[in-house]
Design a protein around this motif. Sequence first.
Motif, mmCIF file in Angstrom:
data_model
loop_
_atom_site.group_PDB
_atom_site.id
_atom_site.type_symbol
_atom_site.label_atom_id
_atom_site.label_comp_id
_atom_site.label_asym_id
_atom_site.label_seq_id
_atom_site.Cartn_x
_atom_site.Cartn_y
_atom_site.Cartn_z
ATOM 1 N N ASN A 1 -7.133 -5.389 0.570
ATOM 2 C CA ASN A 1 -6.975 -5.410 -0.885
ATOM 3 C C ASN A 1 -5.694 -6.147 -1.289
ATOM 4 O OD1 ASN A 1 -9.441 -3.967 -1.440
ATOM 5 N ND2 ASN A 1 -8.398 -2.132 -0.687
ATOM 6 N N ILE A 2 -4.892 -5.575 -2.171
ATOM 7 C CA ILE A 2 -3.678 -6.259 -2.615
ATOM 8 C C ILE A 2 -2.608 -6.112 -1.532
ATOM 9 C CG2 ILE A 2 -1.828 -6.271 -4.326
ATOM 10 C CD1 ILE A 2 -3.914 -5.336 -6.369
ATOM 11 N N ARG A 3 -2.103 -7.238 -1.058
ATOM 12 C CA ARG A 3 -1.167 -7.231 0.065
ATOM 13 C C ARG A 3 -0.329 -8.500 0.036
ATOM 14 N NH1 ARG A 3 -2.847 -9.817 4.809
ATOM 15 N NH2 ARG A 3 -1.925 -8.122 5.992
ATOM 16 N N PRO A 4 0.832 -8.478 0.690
ATOM 17 C CA PRO A 4 1.646 -9.699 0.757
ATOM 18 C C PRO A 4 1.087 -10.660 1.800
ATOM 19 C CG PRO A 4 2.732 -7.911 1.924
ATOM 20 C CD PRO A 4 1.498 -7.313 1.308
ATOM 21 N N THR B 1 -1.181 -10.259 -3.603
ATOM 22 C CA THR B 1 -2.415 -10.161 -4.366
ATOM 23 C C THR B 1 -3.558 -10.021 -3.377
ATOM 24 O OG1 THR B 1 -3.693 -11.181 -6.174
ATOM 25 C CG2 THR B 1 -2.782 -12.675 -4.502
ATOM 26 N N GLU B 2 -4.788 -10.069 -3.838
ATOM 27 C CA GLU B 2 -5.922 -10.012 -2.920
ATOM 28 C C GLU B 2 -6.009 -11.303 -2.117
ATOM 29 O OE1 GLU B 2 -8.930 -7.063 -5.398
ATOM 30 O OE2 GLU B 2 -9.093 -9.237 -5.644
ATOM 31 N N HIS C 1 -5.508 -12.229 -8.994
ATOM 32 C CA HIS C 1 -6.227 -10.982 -9.267
ATOM 33 C C HIS C 1 -5.731 -10.331 -10.559
ATOM 34 C CE1 HIS C 1 -8.183 -7.125 -8.660
ATOM 35 N NE2 HIS C 1 -7.019 -6.530 -8.790
ATOM 36 N N ALA C 2 -4.427 -10.372 -10.768
ATOM 37 C CA ALA C 2 -3.826 -9.801 -11.969
ATOM 38 C C ALA C 2 -3.052 -10.886 -12.706
ATOM 39 C CB ALA C 2 -2.881 -8.649 -11.606
#
Length: 214
Positions: A111-114, A137-138, A189-190
């Motif tokens: 999912n959301i990760r560096p 982000t994703e 994603h955001a």
Amino acid sequence: MPKALIVYGGWEGHAPAQFNTWFRQRLERNGFEVQSLDRIEDITPESVQVDLIVPHWTMGKLTPQASQLIREAVLNGTGLAGIHGGMGDAFREDTEFQFMTGGQFVCHPGNIRPYSVQIKDHDHPISQGLQDFQVQTEQYYMHVDPANHVLATTTFDDQHAPWIAGTVMPIAWTRQHGKGRVFYHSLGHALSDMQVPEVEALTLRGFLWAARKE
């Protein structure tokens, strides 16, 4: 005056209304007349007579008529540009749309990760002058058309899906579809992701390139 059409909606997790505003403001600053539609049924032959179409509609369904109108516009020279799930995970059942865009989202392990993004083409107008950068982000794993011209990639590690460790995945590309230019990147994603200078640069430059206004 160049014209752009933004078609936004679908899954609310990708903030379609907020991204519509972000896209619209930046295109207008660059001299575009922009129309935004939040209903597929409002796509007409007149509405696609533009220099650029920006889809930001995660999942959802295109009507056969709307799909044909968009695809024929691009075949005849209209640019197509988008980001993340708004174009890379749009209209999953429409394989002709995916053929045009050059890829389809299938997973985002962790999912959301560096992770890091590597610039691969330092000479293209979209990526020229940009250096490798970090995002959180994703990280999209996609089925990607080998005909794409890849601008940037990311490499998957073994933290969440060990069997794909070392896989180099295109993250930004251009392609030709008929007479039309197509640009895509899988970041964003955001809306906060657009605060990364390189992400904003790739997005705006990609939109202008697709519209032949670079």
